[in-house]
Design a protein around this motif. Structure first.
Motif, PDB file in Angstrom:
ATOM      1  N   ARG A  93     -11.606   7.322  15.594  1.00 50.29           N
ATOM      2  CA  ARG A  93     -11.786   8.742  15.898  1.00 50.29           C
ATOM      3  C   ARG A  93     -13.199   9.055  16.403  1.00 50.29           C
ATOM      4  O   ARG A  93     -13.450  10.156  16.897  1.00 50.29           O
ATOM      5  CB  ARG A  93     -11.481   9.585  14.666  1.00 50.29           C
ATOM      6  CG  ARG A  93      -9.983   9.787  14.422  1.00 50.29           C
ATOM      7  CD  ARG A  93      -9.731  10.590  13.158  1.00 50.29           C
ATOM      8  NE  ARG A  93     -10.418  11.872  13.172  1.00 50.29           N
ATOM      9  CZ  ARG A  93      -9.981  12.962  13.789  1.00 50.29           C
ATOM     10  NH1 ARG A  93      -8.826  12.922  14.469  1.00 50.29           N
ATOM     11  NH2 ARG A  93     -10.664  14.091  13.740  1.00 50.29           N
ATOM     12  N   ARG A  94     -14.095   8.090  16.316  1.00 50.55           N
ATOM     13  CA  ARG A  94     -15.429   8.300  16.866  1.00 50.55           C
ATOM     14  C   ARG A  94     -15.419   8.249  18.397  1.00 50.55           C
ATOM     15  O   ARG A  94     -16.352   8.714  19.053  1.00 50.55           O
ATOM     16  CB  ARG A  94     -16.396   7.235  16.326  1.00 50.55           C
ATOM     17  CG  ARG A  94     -16.696   7.382  14.850  1.00 50.55           C
ATOM     18  CD  ARG A  94     -17.675   6.341  14.394  1.00 50.55           C
ATOM     19  NE  ARG A  94     -17.847   6.373  12.944  1.00 50.55           N
ATOM     20  CZ  ARG A  94     -18.035   5.303  12.194  1.00 50.55           C
ATOM     21  NH1 ARG A  94     -18.072   4.102  12.773  1.00 50.55           N
ATOM     22  NH2 ARG A  94     -18.199   5.408  10.904  1.00 50.55           N
ATOM     23  N   LEU A  95     -14.367   7.659  18.961  1.00 47.59           N
ATOM     24  CA  LEU A  95     -14.242   7.582  20.420  1.00 47.59           C
ATOM     25  C   LEU A  95     -13.581   8.863  20.926  1.00 47.59           C
ATOM     26  O   LEU A  95     -12.444   9.168  20.559  1.00 47.59           O
ATOM     27  CB  LEU A  95     -13.398   6.369  20.820  1.00 47.59           C
ATOM     28  CG  LEU A  95     -13.928   5.001  20.332  1.00 47.59           C
ATOM     29  CD1 LEU A  95     -12.937   3.910  20.671  1.00 47.59           C
ATOM     30  CD2 LEU A  95     -15.295   4.722  20.948  1.00 47.59           C
ATOM     31  N   PRO A  96     -14.281   9.646  21.753  1.00 49.47           N
ATOM     32  CA  PRO A  96     -13.742  10.943  22.194  1.00 49.47           C
ATOM     33  C   PRO A  96     -12.349  10.844  22.791  1.00 49.47           C
ATOM     34  O   PRO A  96     -11.516  11.718  22.579  1.00 49.47           O
ATOM     35  CB  PRO A  96     -14.778  11.412  23.231  1.00 49.47           C
ATOM     36  CG  PRO A  96     -16.051  10.740  22.802  1.00 49.47           C
ATOM     37  CD  PRO A  96     -15.633   9.391  22.278  1.00 49.47           C
ATOM     38  N   MET A  97     -12.073   9.769  23.547  1.00 47.71           N
ATOM     39  CA  MET A  97     -10.772   9.666  24.213  1.00 47.71           C
ATOM     40  C   MET A  97      -9.622   9.426  23.229  1.00 47.71           C
ATOM     41  O   MET A  97      -8.471   9.736  23.517  1.00 47.71           O
ATOM     42  CB  MET A  97     -10.817   8.541  25.253  1.00 47.71           C
ATOM     43  CG  MET A  97     -10.987   7.153  24.667  1.00 47.71           C
ATOM     44  SD  MET A  97     -11.114   5.877  25.942  1.00 47.71           S
ATOM     45  CE  MET A  97     -12.715   6.269  26.638  1.00 47.71           C
ATOM     46  N   LEU A  98      -9.964   8.866  22.051  1.00 48.36           N
ATOM     47  CA  LEU A  98      -8.922   8.566  21.062  1.00 48.36           C
ATOM     48  C   LEU A  98      -8.785   9.630  19.980  1.00 48.36           C
ATOM     49  O   LEU A  98      -7.779   9.673  19.270  1.00 48.36           O
ATOM     50  CB  LEU A  98      -9.216   7.221  20.390  1.00 48.36           C
ATOM     51  CG  LEU A  98      -9.113   5.972  21.272  1.00 48.36           C
ATOM     52  CD1 LEU A  98      -9.438   4.728  20.466  1.00 48.36           C
ATOM     53  CD2 LEU A  98      -7.720   5.870  21.901  1.00 48.36           C
ATOM     54  N   ARG A  99      -9.798  10.490  19.851  1.00 48.55           N
ATOM     55  CA  ARG A  99      -9.780  11.451  18.753  1.00 48.55           C
ATOM     56  C   ARG A  99      -8.519  12.313  18.731  1.00 48.55           C
ATOM     57  O   ARG A  99      -7.938  12.544  17.663  1.00 48.55           O
ATOM     58  CB  ARG A  99     -11.044  12.323  18.809  1.00 48.55           C
ATOM     59  CG  ARG A  99     -11.235  13.168  17.549  1.00 48.55           C
ATOM     60  CD  ARG A  99     -12.592  13.859  17.547  1.00 48.55           C
ATOM     61  NE  ARG A  99     -13.672  12.879  17.544  1.00 48.55           N
ATOM     62  CZ  ARG A  99     -14.698  12.894  18.368  1.00 48.55           C
ATOM     63  NH1 ARG A  99     -14.787  13.835  19.296  1.00 48.55           N
ATOM     64  NH2 ARG A  99     -15.643  11.993  18.295  1.00 48.55           N
ATOM     65  N   GLU A 104      -6.499  12.444  11.544  1.00 45.38           N
ATOM     66  CA  GLU A 104      -7.580  12.303  10.571  1.00 45.38           C
ATOM     67  C   GLU A 104      -7.015  11.676   9.301  1.00 45.38           C
ATOM     68  O   GLU A 104      -5.920  12.019   8.852  1.00 45.38           O
ATOM     69  CB  GLU A 104      -8.180  13.671  10.253  1.00 45.38           C
ATOM     70  CG  GLU A 104      -9.491  13.598   9.509  1.00 45.38           C
ATOM     71  CD  GLU A 104     -10.200  14.937   9.475  1.00 45.38           C
ATOM     72  OE1 GLU A 104     -10.981  15.142   8.537  1.00 45.38           O
ATOM     73  OE2 GLU A 104      -9.961  15.765  10.380  1.00 45.38           O
ATOM     74  N   PRO A 105      -7.734  10.712   8.702  1.00 42.56           N
ATOM     75  CA  PRO A 105      -7.225  10.077   7.480  1.00 42.56           C
ATOM     76  C   PRO A 105      -6.986  11.125   6.394  1.00 42.56           C
ATOM     77  O   PRO A 105      -7.801  12.040   6.214  1.00 42.56           O
ATOM     78  CB  PRO A 105      -8.357   9.120   7.070  1.00 42.56           C
ATOM     79  CG  PRO A 105      -9.129   8.891   8.322  1.00 42.56           C
ATOM     80  CD  PRO A 105      -9.034  10.153   9.110  1.00 42.56           C
ATOM     81  N   PRO A 106      -5.877  11.038   5.679  1.00 38.54           N
ATOM     82  CA  PRO A 106      -5.603  12.027   4.633  1.00 38.54           C
ATOM     83  C   PRO A 106      -6.630  11.923   3.506  1.00 38.54           C
ATOM     84  O   PRO A 106      -7.100  10.839   3.169  1.00 38.54           O
ATOM     85  CB  PRO A 106      -4.207  11.631   4.130  1.00 38.54           C
ATOM     86  CG  PRO A 106      -4.075  10.182   4.478  1.00 38.54           C
ATOM     87  CD  PRO A 106      -4.840   9.996   5.752  1.00 38.54           C
TER      88      PRO A 106
END
Length: 308
Positions: A93-99, A104-106
């Protein structure tokens, strides 16, 4: 309990905040070296890690310490698969294209009210494994309610643990309002009641029996912290406390001693739990009982606390 203990016991609820496990184990061993024999823990504390610290500290001297643990609250999941998935998701999720594509982890939360026999058994067996022992001295129901205590299968489980030798005795560790309800009902709950020290003057309620052991906790809570601030800013109040205690009351360590001594004073024959992550504060806390050696200081302390 067949083993003896002084009036102060060590609570491990903060122990996981020590910088590393080895340092936490050293704190525990130093507490025992200083005379502490009663150690309180739970599956919840440190997401299950604090029991392991106790196991490492005392497995070689099990007969010299009193161990109390609890069932009823399970820590959030920390198994390897859960941690790996959460870390991988956070990294991606730190990669803008993948966010937008990676959820988000529960958030993992503890499970409360776990008083069915199967999960209590599993939780307790895990505790024994972490503590590196085949028994505990005390097994407590963690944040139980009157309804929990009145369930036949709950007390049957506790009785079974005693019959099997896995627990020497059992009791309850509820919130203050639930402790009063349980005691007032006269429902059986074992030999131990553990609750907030602020409740001690009102316990047991009228008509209720006094259990063989009462353990109190949190005497160094918000009330203590508020008093520390007041004594720093109110010269007249600080002078009054200093005169009563025979020592400078501007020092938080002195105020902590006073609150611990008062908790001991309110709970004669019982256990008062305290905790610290700093080894240099152990001796100071344990010296709190010395304030009660003088009848004059003991009476002055009671007056100070009555004015709280």
């Amino acid at each position: 309990m067949s083993k003896s203990s002084g009036p102060l016991g060590f609570g491990t609820g903060l122990l996981h905040s020590v910088k590393d496990k080895a340092s936490a184990v050293r704190v525990l061993r130093q507490a025992q070296d200083e005379g502490v024999t009663y150690f309180d823990t739970a599956r919840l504390y440190g997401e299950g890690r604090c029991e392991g610290m106790l196991g490492e500290a005392f497995s070689h001297m099990r007969d010299e310490v009193i161990l109390a643990t609890k069932v009823g609250i399970l820590p959030s999941a920390r198994d390897l698969a859960t941690r790996v998935k959460a870390k991988a998701a956070a990294t991606l999720r730190r990669l803008p294209m993948l966010r937008p594509l990676i959820p988000e982890p529960p958030v993992q939360y503890p499970q409360f009210g776990v008083f069915d026999p199967a999960r209590m058994q599993e939780s307790f067996e895990t505790s024994l494994k972490q503590l590196r022992t085949d028994h505990v001295d005390l097994l407590l129901l963690h944040e139980c309610t009157l309804e929990d205590v009145q369930r036949t299968e709950v007390l049957e489980f506790l009785d079974q643990m005693v019959r099997q030798g896995k627990a020497r005795a059992y009791g309850v560790a509820p919130r203050a309002e639930d402790m009063l309800s349980i005691a007032a009902s006269c429902a059986p709950y074992g030999d131990v009641a553990q609750f907030d020290a602020a409740l001690r003057s009102a316990f047991p309620p009228a008509g209720a029996d006094t259990p063989p052991l009462i353990a109190t906790h949190s005497c160094l809570g918000q009330r203590f912290r508020d008093r520390v601030v007041q004594l720093k800013t109110d010269d007249q109040l600080r002078d009054s406390w200093s005169s009563a205690l025979g020592r400078e009351a501007g020092d938080p360590a002195t105020i902590a001693q006073a609150f611990l001594a008062h908790a001991i004073q309110q709970n004669p024959g019982g256990i008062v739990l305290f905790s610290t992550t700093q080894p240099d504060r152990l001796r100071t806390n344990l010296d709190a009982q010395a304030l009660l050696n003088s009848p004059e200081t003991s009476a002055a302390l009671a007056q100070l606390m009555a004015a709280e």
